[in-house]
Design a protein around this motif. Structure first.
Motif, PDB file in Angstrom:
ATOM      1  N   ASP A 127      41.923 -23.636  50.093  1.00 31.38           N
ATOM      2  CA  ASP A 127      40.476 -23.412  49.939  1.00 31.38           C
ATOM      3  C   ASP A 127      39.764 -23.696  48.918  1.00 31.38           C
ATOM      4  O   ASP A 127      38.758 -24.186  48.464  1.00 31.38           O
ATOM      5  N   LEU A 128      40.682 -23.321  47.563  1.00 33.74           N
ATOM      6  CA  LEU A 128      40.093 -23.305  46.233  1.00 33.74           C
ATOM      7  C   LEU A 128      40.012 -24.711  45.884  1.00 33.74           C
ATOM      8  O   LEU A 128      39.138 -24.846  45.095  1.00 33.74           O
ATOM      9  N   LEU A 129      40.676 -25.544  46.464  1.00 35.08           N
ATOM     10  CA  LEU A 129      40.673 -27.138  46.054  1.00 35.08           C
ATOM     11  C   LEU A 129      39.870 -27.866  47.034  1.00 35.08           C
ATOM     12  O   LEU A 129      39.326 -28.953  46.651  1.00 35.08           O
ATOM     13  N   TRP A 130      39.406 -27.303  48.316  1.00 34.71           N
ATOM     14  CA  TRP A 130      38.985 -28.506  49.195  1.00 34.71           C
ATOM     15  C   TRP A 130      37.917 -27.647  50.002  1.00 34.71           C
ATOM     16  O   TRP A 130      37.256 -28.447  50.801  1.00 34.71           O
ATOM     17  N   ILE A 131      37.552 -26.428  50.145  1.00 32.43           N
ATOM     18  CA  ILE A 131      36.533 -25.764  50.838  1.00 32.43           C
ATOM     19  C   ILE A 131      34.929 -26.446  50.553  1.00 32.43           C
ATOM     20  O   ILE A 131      34.926 -26.822  49.404  1.00 32.43           O
ATOM     21  N   ARG A 132      34.312 -26.361  51.635  1.00 38.29           N
ATOM     22  CA  ARG A 132      32.954 -26.913  51.556  1.00 38.29           C
ATOM     23  C   ARG A 132      31.784 -26.113  52.133  1.00 38.29           C
ATOM     24  O   ARG A 132      31.723 -24.950  51.659  1.00 38.29           O
ATOM     25  N   ASP A 133      31.759 -26.336  53.443  1.00 37.15           N
ATOM     26  CA  ASP A 133      30.523 -25.648  53.873  1.00 37.15           C
ATOM     27  C   ASP A 133      30.647 -23.913  54.126  1.00 37.15           C
ATOM     28  O   ASP A 133      29.531 -23.336  53.915  1.00 37.15           O
ATOM     29  N   GLU A 134      31.700 -23.563  54.494  1.00 38.71           N
ATOM     30  CA  GLU A 134      31.831 -22.194  54.623  1.00 38.71           C
ATOM     31  C   GLU A 134      31.634 -21.302  53.508  1.00 38.71           C
ATOM     32  O   GLU A 134      31.391 -20.359  53.231  1.00 38.71           O
ATOM     33  N   PHE A 135      31.843 -21.884  52.388  1.00 31.35           N
ATOM     34  CA  PHE A 135      31.579 -21.568  51.022  1.00 31.35           C
ATOM     35  C   PHE A 135      30.004 -21.707  50.448  1.00 31.35           C
ATOM     36  O   PHE A 135      29.244 -20.818  50.138  1.00 31.35           O
ATOM     37  N   LEU A 136      29.803 -23.175  50.769  1.00 38.28           N
ATOM     38  CA  LEU A 136      28.382 -23.371  50.103  1.00 38.28           C
ATOM     39  C   LEU A 136      27.428 -22.814  50.977  1.00 38.28           C
ATOM     40  O   LEU A 136      26.440 -22.764  50.479  1.00 38.28           O
ATOM     41  N   ASP A 137      27.508 -22.647  52.329  1.00 36.43           N
ATOM     42  CA  ASP A 137      26.441 -22.017  53.076  1.00 36.43           C
ATOM     43  C   ASP A 137      26.609 -20.539  53.210  1.00 36.43           C
ATOM     44  O   ASP A 137      25.501 -20.020  53.331  1.00 36.43           O
ATOM     45  N   SER A 138      27.583 -20.184  52.179  1.00 37.64           N
ATOM     46  CA  SER A 138      27.505 -18.384  52.387  1.00 37.64           C
ATOM     47  C   SER A 138      26.614 -17.927  51.164  1.00 37.64           C
ATOM     48  O   SER A 138      26.567 -18.375  50.179  1.00 37.64           O
ATOM     49  N   THR A 139      26.150 -16.907  51.692  1.00 38.21           N
ATOM     50  CA  THR A 139      25.170 -15.933  50.661  1.00 38.21           C
ATOM     51  C   THR A 139      25.831 -14.685  50.395  1.00 38.21           C
ATOM     52  O   THR A 139      25.336 -13.837  49.678  1.00 38.21           O
ATOM     53  N   TYR A 140      27.147 -14.578  50.690  1.00 40.91           N
ATOM     54  CA  TYR A 140      27.951 -13.321  50.369  1.00 40.91           C
ATOM     55  C   TYR A 140      28.184 -13.206  48.960  1.00 40.91           C
ATOM     56  O   TYR A 140      28.187 -13.878  48.079  1.00 40.91           O
ATOM     57  N   ASN A 141      27.917 -11.804  48.688  1.00 45.84           N
ATOM     58  CA  ASN A 141      28.321 -11.514  47.069  1.00 45.84           C
ATOM     59  C   ASN A 141      29.750 -11.194  46.867  1.00 45.84           C
ATOM     60  O   ASN A 141      30.554 -10.598  47.361  1.00 45.84           O
ATOM     61  N   HIS A 142      30.307 -12.249  46.005  1.00 48.15           N
ATOM     62  CA  HIS A 142      31.610 -12.591  45.825  1.00 48.15           C
ATOM     63  C   HIS A 142      32.108 -11.670  44.874  1.00 48.15           C
ATOM     64  O   HIS A 142      33.370 -11.655  44.510  1.00 48.15           O
ATOM     65  N   GLY A 143      31.314 -10.805  44.095  1.00 49.06           N
ATOM     66  CA  GLY A 143      31.714  -9.906  43.311  1.00 49.06           C
ATOM     67  C   GLY A 143      31.572 -10.559  41.816  1.00 49.06           C
ATOM     68  O   GLY A 143      31.157  -9.874  40.841  1.00 49.06           O
ATOM     69  N   LYS A 144      31.714 -11.660  41.756  1.00 48.29           N
ATOM     70  CA  LYS A 144      31.549 -12.606  40.516  1.00 48.29           C
ATOM     71  C   LYS A 144      30.775 -13.856  41.095  1.00 48.29           C
ATOM     72  O   LYS A 144      30.778 -14.306  42.116  1.00 48.29           O
ATOM     73  N   ILE A 145      30.223 -14.437  40.088  1.00 48.02           N
ATOM     74  CA  ILE A 145      29.426 -15.676  40.205  1.00 48.02           C
ATOM     75  C   ILE A 145      30.394 -16.615  40.246  1.00 48.02           C
ATOM     76  O   ILE A 145      31.265 -16.730  39.137  1.00 48.02           O
ATOM     77  N   VAL A 146      30.640 -17.678  41.239  1.00 53.72           N
ATOM     78  CA  VAL A 146      31.580 -18.692  41.218  1.00 53.72           C
ATOM     79  C   VAL A 146      30.795 -19.831  40.538  1.00 53.72           C
ATOM     80  O   VAL A 146      29.830 -20.581  41.136  1.00 53.72           O
ATOM     81  N   ILE A 147      31.732 -20.391  39.787  1.00 55.15           N
ATOM     82  CA  ILE A 147      31.288 -21.751  39.069  1.00 55.15           C
ATOM     83  C   ILE A 147      32.227 -22.606  39.539  1.00 55.15           C
ATOM     84  O   ILE A 147      33.400 -22.775  39.460  1.00 55.15           O
TER      85      ILE A 147
END
Ligand SMILES: [Mn+2]
Length: 246
Positions: free
Chosen positions: A185-205
Motif C-alpha cells: 500500500d505504501l508503495l502502490w496505493i491510489r484511489d482508496e487513499f486519494l479519494d479518502s477524506t479520512y483524518n490520518h492524524g498526520k498530513i500525508v506528503i
C-alpha cells in the motif's frame, strides 16, 4: 499556506518540530538534470534562510521512464551520505530490487520503464541481436551495478515521520494504524487513499500519482508533478505550519 489536520481531533495547525525545515522532493524518474537544479535550489535556500535543523526527504521513484536513472542515484547517494537525506522507496525501486534477485521480475518491470534504467547503466537490448534471456539481462545489470547503488538501495525507507507530517511514496490505507500498514500500500496505493477524506492524524506528503500542480488537500499533499514528462520537479519546504513550493 496553512493547513489544518482534520478538524475534530486537533485544533492546532499541522506543524514541524521547532527550528526545523523539511524539504520534500517529488518523483524524479530519471531526470538527473532536474534533480541537480533542485539540489542547487535547496542549498541556495538554506544559504539565504539558515535554520538549525534541515531535513531533506525524497519521495521515491528515482528511476525509469526518464533518461538518466543512474545519474539520479549517483546524486542521491551523495546527498544521503553528506546531508543524511531521507530517501524513500518508490514502487519502481522495489521492482529494481526484486529484479536484482529474481530475473523473471523484468516482465513486470519492463512495462514501466525498465529499459530506460538499464540503458542508463549501459545495458541495452539490441533488437537485431539474439534476444537476451531474463537471466543474462540480470547478469548484465549486476555486472555494472555500482556497489554504492547497492548500498543506496539498502538505505531506502518505506516511510518517514516528522512533526505532524508523514512522508510515503504512494499513500497509506485509511483507517489502518501506521505500524500495521502494508508495504504494498505504501508503495502502490491510489484511489482508496486519494479519494479518502479520512483524518490520518498526520498530513500525508506523497507522490506516485502525477498531478498538474501540487495538490493540497486537508489530509494529504501530492507533490508528484510528473517531472519526467512535464519538466517540473516539485519541492516543498515545510517550516512550523507554513508550506511553500520552493
Ligand atoms: Mn510510483
Amino acid at each position: 499556506m496553512r493547513r489544518e489536520i482534520g478538524g475534530h481531533s486537533r485544533s492546532e495547525p499541522a506543524s514541524t518540530p521547532p527550528e526545523t525545515r523539511i524539504y520534500a522532493v517529488g518523483d524524479i524518474h530519471g531526470r538527473s538534470d532536474l534533480l541537480a537544479e533542485t539540489i542547487a535550489r535547496i542549498d541556495d535556500d538554506l544559504r539565504r534562510r539558515p535554520i538549525r535543523h534541515s531535513v531533506e526527504v525524497y519521495l521515491g521513484d528515482y528511476i525509469d521512464r526518464g533518461p538518466d536513472s543512474k545519474g539520479v542515484i549517483d546524486q542521491l547517494a551523495v546527498r544521503l551520505v553528506r546531508r543524511h537525506a531521507i530517501c524513500l522507496r518508490g514502487n519502481h525501486e522495489q521492482l529494481l530490487e526484486i529484479f536484482l534477485h529474481d530475473p523473471e521480475a523484468i516482465r513486470q518491470w519492463a512495462h514501466v520503464g525498465a529499459m530506460q534504467t538499464l540503458a542508463s547503466y549501459g545495458v541495452s537490448i539490441n533488437p537485431n541481436h539474439t534476444p537476451l534471456t531474463t537471466v543474462s539481462l540480470q547478469h548484465a545489470l549486476r555486472e555494472v551495478f555500482p556497489r554504492t547503488h547497492e548500498l543506496f538501495l539498502q538505505c531506502l525507507r518505506n516511510s518517514f515521520s516528522c512533526g505532524d507530517f508523514l512522508f510515503v511514496h504512494a499513500g497509506i490505507r485509511p483507517g489502518v494504524p501506521m505500524e500495521q500498514q502494508d508495504t504494498e500500500d505504501l508503495l502502490w496505493i491510489r484511489d482508496e487513499f486519494l479519494d479518502s477524506t479520512y483524518n490520518h492524524g498526520k498530513i500525508v506528503i506523497h507522490g506516485h500519482t502525477p498531478v498538474e500542480h501540487t495538490d493540497f488537500r486537508d489530509n494529504r499533499i501530492n507533490i508528484d508533478t510528473g517531472a519526467w514528462r512535464s519538466g517540473v520537479l516539485t519541492t516543498i519546504a515545510i517550516e512550523n505550519a507554513d508550506i511553500m513550493v520552493l
